[in-house]
Design an enzyme around this catalytic site. Structure first.
Site, PDB file in Angstrom:
ATOM      1  N   ARG A 156       0.824  -1.207   0.000  1.00  0.00           N
ATOM      2  CA  ARG A 156       0.000   0.000   0.000  1.00  0.00           C
ATOM      3  C   ARG A 156       0.860   1.260   0.000  1.00  0.00           C
ATOM      4  O   ARG A 156       0.551   2.244  -0.674  1.00  0.00           O
ATOM      5  CB  ARG A 156      -0.979  -0.004   1.190  1.00  0.00           C
ATOM      6  CG  ARG A 156      -1.691   1.329   1.398  1.00  0.00           C
ATOM      7  CD  ARG A 156      -3.002   1.224   2.171  1.00  0.00           C
ATOM      8  NE  ARG A 156      -2.976   0.280   3.289  1.00  0.00           N
ATOM      9  CZ  ARG A 156      -2.327   0.466   4.434  1.00  0.00           C
ATOM     10  NH1 ARG A 156      -1.631   1.570   4.647  1.00  0.00           N
ATOM     11  NH2 ARG A 156      -2.347  -0.461   5.377  1.00  0.00           N
ATOM     12  N   TYR A 166     -17.431  17.505 -13.575  1.00  0.00           N
ATOM     13  CA  TYR A 166     -17.800  16.095 -13.749  1.00  0.00           C
ATOM     14  C   TYR A 166     -18.866  15.720 -12.702  1.00  0.00           C
ATOM     15  O   TYR A 166     -18.741  16.089 -11.529  1.00  0.00           O
ATOM     16  CB  TYR A 166     -16.530  15.253 -13.562  1.00  0.00           C
ATOM     17  CG  TYR A 166     -16.771  13.778 -13.555  1.00  0.00           C
ATOM     18  CD1 TYR A 166     -17.168  13.121 -14.718  1.00  0.00           C
ATOM     19  CD2 TYR A 166     -16.596  13.027 -12.401  1.00  0.00           C
ATOM     20  CE1 TYR A 166     -17.401  11.761 -14.707  1.00  0.00           C
ATOM     21  CE2 TYR A 166     -16.819  11.665 -12.389  1.00  0.00           C
ATOM     22  CZ  TYR A 166     -17.226  11.033 -13.548  1.00  0.00           C
ATOM     23  OH  TYR A 166     -17.448   9.689 -13.547  1.00  0.00           O
ATOM     24  N   ASP A 192      -8.642  19.501 -13.285  1.00  0.00           N
ATOM     25  CA  ASP A 192      -8.925  18.135 -13.725  1.00  0.00           C
ATOM     26  C   ASP A 192      -8.665  18.113 -15.230  1.00  0.00           C
ATOM     27  O   ASP A 192      -9.404  18.710 -16.003  1.00  0.00           O
ATOM     28  CB  ASP A 192     -10.387  17.790 -13.395  1.00  0.00           C
ATOM     29  CG  ASP A 192     -10.767  16.376 -13.821  1.00  0.00           C
ATOM     30  OD1 ASP A 192     -10.133  15.832 -14.742  1.00  0.00           O
ATOM     31  OD2 ASP A 192     -11.724  15.819 -13.241  1.00  0.00           O
ATOM     32  N   LYS A 249      -9.844   7.284 -18.492  1.00  0.00           N
ATOM     33  CA  LYS A 249     -10.252   7.810 -19.781  1.00  0.00           C
ATOM     34  C   LYS A 249      -9.075   7.758 -20.768  1.00  0.00           C
ATOM     35  O   LYS A 249      -8.544   6.708 -20.987  1.00  0.00           O
ATOM     36  CB  LYS A 249     -10.815   9.214 -19.600  1.00  0.00           C
ATOM     37  CG  LYS A 249     -11.801   9.329 -18.415  1.00  0.00           C
ATOM     38  CD  LYS A 249     -13.053   8.500 -18.558  1.00  0.00           C
ATOM     39  CE  LYS A 249     -13.846   8.365 -17.270  1.00  0.00           C
ATOM     40  NZ  LYS A 249     -14.167   9.632 -16.602  1.00  0.00           N
TER      41      LYS A 249
HETATM   42  C1  LIG Z   1     -14.462   9.959 -15.257  1.00  0.00           C
HETATM   43  C2  LIG Z   1     -14.041  11.260 -14.720  1.00  0.00           C
HETATM   44  C3  LIG Z   1     -13.691  11.400 -13.373  1.00  0.00           C
HETATM   45  C4  LIG Z   1     -13.786  10.268 -12.385  1.00  0.00           C
HETATM   46  O1  LIG Z   1     -12.886   9.265 -12.684  1.00  0.00           O
HETATM   47  P1  LIG Z   1     -13.084   7.719 -12.274  1.00  0.00           P
HETATM   48  O2  LIG Z   1     -11.836   7.107 -12.762  1.00  0.00           O
HETATM   49  O3  LIG Z   1     -14.314   7.250 -12.982  1.00  0.00           O
HETATM   50  O4  LIG Z   1     -13.255   7.677 -10.801  1.00  0.00           O
HETATM   51  C5  LIG Z   1     -13.271  12.640 -12.947  1.00  0.00           C
HETATM   52  N1  LIG Z   1     -13.203  13.690 -13.783  1.00  0.00           N
HETATM   53  C6  LIG Z   1     -13.547  13.594 -15.078  1.00  0.00           C
HETATM   54  C7  LIG Z   1     -13.469  14.787 -15.946  1.00  0.00           C
HETATM   55  C8  LIG Z   1     -13.982  12.376 -15.592  1.00  0.00           C
HETATM   56  O5  LIG Z   1     -14.337  12.292 -16.880  1.00  0.00           O
END
Ligand SMILES: *Cc1c(COP(=O)(O)O)cnc(C)c1O
Length: 394
Positions: free
Chosen positions: A57, A109, A183, A208
């Site tokens: 961890r 998001y 983000d 993504k």
């Molecule tokens: C999908 C997404 C998240 C969250 O990510 P996960 O891997 O699904 O927890 C956060 N910000 C954006 C812009 C996203 O598209």
């Protein structure tokens, strides 16, 4: 390749993606491909002494390799991998204390919106959601106790582009202890590098584009500041929001093709956006690579172009959206984005259903707003698919 007026991709990006952190000499076997180290514990030469790893961890060789590569791609000193994008977000908000205040984009998001409204708020940390493309509103939203500014650019699903440098300047002018977070999931380090503009933390859903193969849930936080790195490192271990070595291997492998994937996503999505723009049933195409986009100039100033995800509005309503989406044959009707396969969805009833209806309406997330994630299939096939689905719907 640089589009007209956009930034050029960073020199050496593809080379770093393939080699940063990947030195074969770091493994006893001199393995060229990063090994998947599954061991949860590591032998210590003497009590209290260790060779860099103690327990899975707190540190894992496969994860460390991925983190080194991620840091290099953002031109940063440090990267930390988390179990998901929201895991990264949760950990970053855990830097704050009860009584602190966050300012966030009004169309962040959906999961971030839910986390801030329904979880972080219960810890005594309130969030003001505002239109961060309006710099006056950002300025006005910052309070005495504001400690974090959370932006996403472009936003989702409305593709509003935020002037990163301008927002950083507003925050830092008010107080230098406001942590500015971007983000960067929608563009990746290949198309946009927020740290270059004074941002403190870049957050990713690696799920993504960064992984890009729709087979891993993972997140990351990228920083230059040593103190922030240590606090986030502590939280990564203390909160236990860590990814598995197998998943780290997959993301590390996927980064090797990030540059060429993003070039193709960028090229194909712009062609499709232009095609939609001329379609008689389409009323608006929200794509930051189009000169008609309201923040096109900002987009050119701070990005190397746009990725494969964008939205459009048509003349119909819920019924037509349903028919259109269920008629698609190559685009898959599904949430998420950024994979090699094309996806289409209806934000109002899918990804953004958790956003309160009133807020959805104010933002313009209507039943005629369709979001696409253009994958890596042949562009002509994707256009033909949209063409037949629009014919079926109207
Ligand atoms: C999908 C997404 C998240 C969250 O990510 P996960 O891997 O699904 O927890 C956060 N910000 C954006 C812009 C996203 O598209």
């Amino acid at each position: 390749m640089a589009e007209q007026g956009f930034l050029k991709p960073k020199a050496g990006f593809a080379t770093l993606a393939i080699h940063a952190g990947q030195e074969p000499e770091k493994w006893k076997s001199a393995a060229v491909v990063t090994p998947i180290v599954t061991s949860t514990t590591f032998k210590q030469p003497a009590p209290g002494e260790h060779t860099g790893f103690e327990y899975g961890r707190s540190g894992n060789p496969t994860r460390n390799t991925l983190e080194e590569c991620l840091a290099a791609l953002d031109g940063a000193k440090y990267a930390l991998a988390y179990a998901s994008g929201l895991g990264a977000t949760t950990t970053v908000t855990a830097l704050l204390n009860s009584g602190d205040h966050i300012v966030a984009s009004d169309d962040v998001y959906g999961g971030t919106n839910r986390l801030l409204r329904q979880v972080v708020s219960r810890l005594g940390i309130d969030t003001t959601f505002t239109d961060v493309t309006d710099l006056q509103k950002v300025n006005d939203a910052i309070k005495e106790n504001t400690k974090m500014l959370w932006i996403e650019t472009p936003t989702n699903p409305l593709m509003k582009v935020v002037d990163i440098e301008a927002v950083v300047n507003i925050a830092k002018k008010k107080r230098d202890d406001i942590i500015v977070v971007v983000d960067n999931t929608f563009l990746t380090s290949y198309l946009q590098r927020p740290l270059d503009y004074g941002v403190d933390i870049v957050v990713y859903s690696l799920t993504k584009y960064m992984n890009g193969h729709s087979d891993v849930i993972m997140g990351a936080a990228i920083v230059n500041d040593k103190d922030l790195e240590q606090r986030l490192r502590f939280l990564q271990n203390a909160m236990g929001v860590v990814p598995s070595p197998m998943d780290c291997y997959l993301v590390n492998r996927s980064l090797k093709t990030l540059a060429i994937r993003m070039e193709q996503h960028k090229k194909s999505s712009l062609i499709i956006a232009n095609w939609l723009l001329n379609h008689p049933k389409v009323t608006e195409v929200l794509h930051p690579g189009l000169p008609s986009h309201p923040q096109y100039e900002i987009s050119k100033k701070q990005t190397c172009g746009h990725s494969g995800v964008f939205s459009f509005r048509h003349v119909g309503g819920l019924k037509e959206s349903r028919k259109l989406l269920s008629s698609l044959q190559i685009f898959t009707l599904a949430e998420s984005l950024g994979g090699y396969e094309s996806l289409a969805e209806l934000p109002s009833v899918m990804t953004h259903a958790s956003v309160p209806a009133k807020q959805r309406e104010e933002l313009g997330i209507t039943d005629s707003l369709v979001r696409l994630s253009v994958g890596l299939e042949d562009t002509e096939d994707l256009i033909a698919d949209l063409d037949q689905a629009l014919k079926a719907a109207f």
